[in-house]
Design a protein around this motif. Sequence first.
Motif, short mmCIF file in Angstrom:
data_model
loop_
_atom_site.label_atom_id
_atom_site.label_comp_id
_atom_site.label_asym_id
_atom_site.label_seq_id
_atom_site.Cartn_x
_atom_site.Cartn_y
_atom_site.Cartn_z
N LEU A 76 -5.72 9.49 -25.16
CA LEU A 76 -4.59 8.57 -25.03
C LEU A 76 -3.36 8.98 -25.83
N GLU A 77 -3.42 10.07 -26.54
CA GLU A 77 -2.27 10.53 -27.33
C GLU A 77 -1.06 10.74 -26.42
N GLY A 78 0.03 10.02 -26.69
CA GLY A 78 1.27 10.16 -25.93
C GLY A 78 1.29 9.42 -24.60
N VAL A 79 0.27 8.65 -24.30
CA VAL A 79 0.14 7.97 -23.01
C VAL A 79 0.76 6.58 -23.06
N THR A 80 1.34 6.15 -21.95
CA THR A 80 1.84 4.78 -21.79
C THR A 80 0.88 4.04 -20.87
N ILE A 81 0.41 2.87 -21.32
CA ILE A 81 -0.49 2.04 -20.52
C ILE A 81 0.31 0.85 -20.02
N ASP A 82 0.23 0.61 -18.72
CA ASP A 82 0.94 -0.51 -18.11
C ASP A 82 0.00 -1.22 -17.14
N SER A 93 -2.58 1.03 -15.47
CA SER A 93 -2.14 2.37 -15.09
C SER A 93 -1.82 3.15 -16.35
N PHE A 94 -2.07 4.45 -16.30
CA PHE A 94 -1.89 5.33 -17.44
C PHE A 94 -0.91 6.42 -17.04
N HIS A 95 0.14 6.58 -17.85
CA HIS A 95 1.12 7.62 -17.56
C HIS A 95 1.18 8.59 -18.74
N ASN A 96 0.86 9.84 -18.45
CA ASN A 96 0.91 10.89 -19.46
C ASN A 96 2.06 11.83 -19.09
N PRO A 97 3.16 11.79 -19.82
CA PRO A 97 4.30 12.64 -19.47
C PRO A 97 4.03 14.12 -19.64
N ASN A 98 2.95 14.48 -20.33
CA ASN A 98 2.64 15.90 -20.55
C ASN A 98 1.68 16.48 -19.53
N ALA A 99 1.19 15.66 -18.59
CA ALA A 99 0.23 16.14 -17.59
C ALA A 99 0.94 16.93 -16.51
#
Length: 128
Positions: A76-82, A93-99
């Motif tokens: 979950l490091e750096g992830v936004t949960i909405d 929903s999980f958004h990882n900008p580094n993926a």
Amino acid sequence: MLPNVIVKAGAEKFMRRMVRFAGLGAEAGFRLTVTTGGCSGYSAEFTVEGTPRDGDEVLPVGDLNVFLPAESRLLLEGVTIDFADTPSASGLSFHNPNAGACGCSSSSGTSAQPPGVATVDISAIRRT
């Protein structure tokens, strides 16, 4: 060590409701288990539990306790949960900008999730 994770208001509201409706007391929390898998990079399950399990760390989100096992904290490091609520699905929903983008053919087309976004349907709810 707790991850640098952002929990948006919609996700917090959903988690808080799940904990409140479970009726397990003030120490209860929302346990989120995230593993790798799928095109989005994430597979997740959640439960409402009375206390954290051995090895869990408690992520305070306001006065809400989010219980995170070790593997989830790493992912979950750096992830936004909405929380997403659409006509076809509702859930976290999980958004990882580094993926990176998915290389499989199942993600092509306009209905695919953007790279690094995963959705957990509310049907994944279990009470333990």
